[in-house]
Write an enzyme that holds these catalytic residues in place. Structure first.
Site, PDB file in Angstrom:
ATOM      1  N   LEU A  39      47.303  49.898  42.151  1.00  9.72           N
ATOM      2  CA  LEU A  39      47.008  49.100  41.128  1.00  9.72           C
ATOM      3  C   LEU A  39      45.811  50.108  40.767  1.00  9.72           C
ATOM      4  O   LEU A  39      45.501  49.803  39.273  1.00  9.72           O
ATOM      5  CB  LEU A  39      46.333  47.748  41.503  1.00  9.72           C
ATOM      6  CG  LEU A  39      47.813  46.525  41.609  1.00  9.72           C
ATOM      7  CD1 LEU A  39      47.204  45.035  42.075  1.00  9.72           C
ATOM      8  CD2 LEU A  39      48.630  46.537  40.757  1.00  9.72           C
ATOM      9  N   GLY A  40      45.123  50.508  41.078  1.00  6.20           N
ATOM     10  CA  GLY A  40      43.592  51.140  40.877  1.00  6.20           C
ATOM     11  C   GLY A  40      43.221  52.080  42.332  1.00  6.20           C
ATOM     12  O   GLY A  40      43.349  51.437  43.474  1.00  6.20           O
ATOM     13  N   GLY A  42      39.563  53.992  43.611  1.00  6.26           N
ATOM     14  CA  GLY A  42      38.351  54.670  43.119  1.00  6.26           C
ATOM     15  C   GLY A  42      37.777  55.254  44.141  1.00  6.26           C
ATOM     16  O   GLY A  42      37.652  55.231  45.213  1.00  6.26           O
ATOM     17  N   TYR A  44      35.119  53.691  45.867  1.00  7.24           N
ATOM     18  CA  TYR A  44      35.301  53.027  46.828  1.00  7.24           C
ATOM     19  C   TYR A  44      36.465  52.594  48.268  1.00  7.24           C
ATOM     20  O   TYR A  44      36.000  52.253  48.701  1.00  7.24           O
ATOM     21  CB  TYR A  44      34.913  51.098  46.007  1.00  7.24           C
ATOM     22  CG  TYR A  44      35.882  51.170  45.496  1.00  7.24           C
ATOM     23  CD1 TYR A  44      37.129  50.606  45.861  1.00  7.24           C
ATOM     24  CD2 TYR A  44      36.339  51.685  44.086  1.00  7.24           C
ATOM     25  CE1 TYR A  44      37.653  50.126  44.708  1.00  7.24           C
ATOM     26  CE2 TYR A  44      37.312  50.833  43.195  1.00  7.24           C
ATOM     27  CZ  TYR A  44      38.290  50.444  43.588  1.00  7.24           C
ATOM     28  OH  TYR A  44      38.878  50.076  42.623  1.00  7.24           O
ATOM     29  N   GLY A  45      37.477  52.857  46.915  1.00  3.97           N
ATOM     30  CA  GLY A  45      38.561  52.890  47.473  1.00  3.97           C
ATOM     31  C   GLY A  45      39.776  52.384  47.324  1.00  3.97           C
ATOM     32  O   GLY A  45      39.941  52.948  45.935  1.00  3.97           O
ATOM     33  N   VAL A  47      42.776  49.176  44.861  1.00  2.01           N
ATOM     34  CA  VAL A  47      43.353  47.586  44.807  1.00  2.01           C
ATOM     35  C   VAL A  47      44.911  48.409  44.696  1.00  2.01           C
ATOM     36  O   VAL A  47      45.442  49.153  44.296  1.00  2.01           O
ATOM     37  CB  VAL A  47      42.608  47.732  43.595  1.00  2.01           C
ATOM     38  CG1 VAL A  47      43.727  46.443  43.411  1.00  2.01           C
ATOM     39  CG2 VAL A  47      41.358  47.922  43.516  1.00  2.01           C
ATOM     40  N   LYS A  62      41.742  44.429  47.299  1.00  2.75           N
ATOM     41  CA  LYS A  62      41.127  45.052  47.622  1.00  2.75           C
ATOM     42  C   LYS A  62      40.070  46.282  48.834  1.00  2.75           C
ATOM     43  O   LYS A  62      39.586  45.497  49.957  1.00  2.75           O
ATOM     44  CB  LYS A  62      39.718  44.944  46.582  1.00  2.75           C
ATOM     45  CG  LYS A  62      38.644  46.135  46.412  1.00  2.75           C
ATOM     46  CD  LYS A  62      37.223  45.418  45.108  1.00  2.75           C
ATOM     47  CE  LYS A  62      36.349  46.579  44.517  1.00  2.75           C
ATOM     48  NZ  LYS A  62      36.338  46.269  43.804  1.00  2.75           N
ATOM     49  N   ASP A 153      27.700  45.618  35.394  1.00  7.15           N
ATOM     50  CA  ASP A 153      28.193  46.694  35.122  1.00  7.15           C
ATOM     51  C   ASP A 153      29.885  46.652  33.973  1.00  7.15           C
ATOM     52  O   ASP A 153      30.947  46.620  34.754  1.00  7.15           O
ATOM     53  CB  ASP A 153      29.761  46.982  36.798  1.00  7.15           C
ATOM     54  CG  ASP A 153      30.106  48.390  36.556  1.00  7.15           C
ATOM     55  OD1 ASP A 153      30.365  49.503  35.694  1.00  7.15           O
ATOM     56  OD2 ASP A 153      30.571  48.334  37.768  1.00  7.15           O
TER      57      ASP A 153
END
Length: 333
Positions: A39-40, A42, A44-45, A47, A62, A153
């Protein structure tokens, strides 16, 4: 929120962090979940869309990489998400958190997409959808602020949508969220949504976090989805559009707003002016938008120009060229 209430909230969060840390199981993902798609992603890792094999329900998992994510950072985001999930305009977080050999993981409800997906460069989002977003984001921020928490954010990628008309949107991503009064360092990169008091921090400087940070970001977000442009690239004196804005803010009788603002009505400009005050102590609260719902926010001139070129505007702030923050992930240090 008074000091006693804030302290109780902090103690509650501390207890949740400790309890979760003591009960974070190791799980083999493939034995418990069927991963359907990404799904996404970045720095950070990821989703991932997943189905719980025992119950058959879909959820968003996540995954946060252990090699770049401190356990306390993961626990903080998960526990804050749980605390806030009761609000209808904040993403639902399930009581599912675990670790694998390489990742920390927690589960949240699914959405259709994020607000960024609706934004048309140089046009933005239809006014009624913007107003629906404004009402719901305002409510979510007010709820957070009453609990003594600051999101830090706010941007379109962190507003999840559940329908294309924005009748239901939810605030998400609490990786930078912290209690009001926390001392923080500068961020790795200043985005257009970053408040000027954060932008001017040096490498060794620190800032005491206030809710006014969210009000600034909220104001920039509203400008972006109304116009399809950034108001500026960064809220620093060397940015011409920001410099022009601050001159206008100090004395609108002498200076004019940058061209991007001309598509907004007088009422919308005044609303944003109260949110985007360079001096943080003078900013309004997020619910200022509730006072302006009955007036138009986009001018009739903007409507006439939607099907024509708007090349005379400052294309250095054109969303289509620059608004790609999906791979930017900043962590509080």
């Amino acid at each position: 929120m008074n000091l006693n209430q804030r302290r109780r909230s902090e103690i509650h969060l501390e207890e949740m962090l400790l309890l979760t840390a003591q009960n974070l199981p190791e799980v083999e993902v493939k034995d418990n979940y069927t991963i359907l798609k990404e799904l996404g992603n970045g720095s950070y890792g990821q989703v991932l869309l997943a189905m719980n094999q025992s119950q058959g329900n879909l959820m968003a998992l996540k995954f946060m990489q252990k090699n770049i994510t401190d356990l306390q950072v993961f626990l903080g985001e998960y526990c804050i998400s749980l605390i806030l999930a009761a609000h209808p305009c904040i993403i639902g977080t399930f009581g599912i958190a675990f670790q694998t050999d390489s990742h920390y993981v927690f589960a949240q409800e699914l959405a259709v997409d994020n607000l960024f997906s609706l934004m048309k460069p140089q046009i933005g989002v239809p006014e009624m959808a913007v107003k629906r977003c404004a009402i719901q984001i305002s409510s979510a921020l007010e709820y957070m602020h009453l609990k003594g928490l600051v999101h830090r954010d706010i941007k379109p990628e962190n507003i999840l949508i559940f329908d294309r008309e924005c009748r239901q949107v939810k605030l998400t991503d609490f990786g930078l969220t912290c209690p009001k009064g926390t001392s923080v360092e500068s961020l790795s990169e200043n985005l257009p949504y970053t408040a000027p008091e954060m932008c001017k921090l040096g490498a060794s400087d620190r800032l005491i976090v206030q809710t006014s940070l969210d009000v600034w970001s909220f104001g920039v977000l509203l400008f972006c989805i109304l116009t399809g442009y950034f108001p500026w690239n960064s809220a620093v004196p060397t940015d011409k559009n920001y410099s022009d804005y601050t001159k206008w803010h100090r004395s609108s009788r002498i200076f004019q707003l940058p061209m991007q603002w001309k598509v907004l009505t007088t009422e919308a400009v005044e609303m944003l002016r109260k949110m985007l005050v360079p001096e943080p102590t003078k900013r309004c609260t997020p619910n200022e938008v509730m006072n302006c719902l009955k007036t138009p926010w986009k001018s009739h001139l903007e409507n006439k120009n939607q099907n024509t070129s708007r090349g005379k505007l400052d294309n250095s702030n054109y969303l289509g060229d620059r608004l790609d923050n999906k791979n930017i992930r900043r962590r509080a240090r």
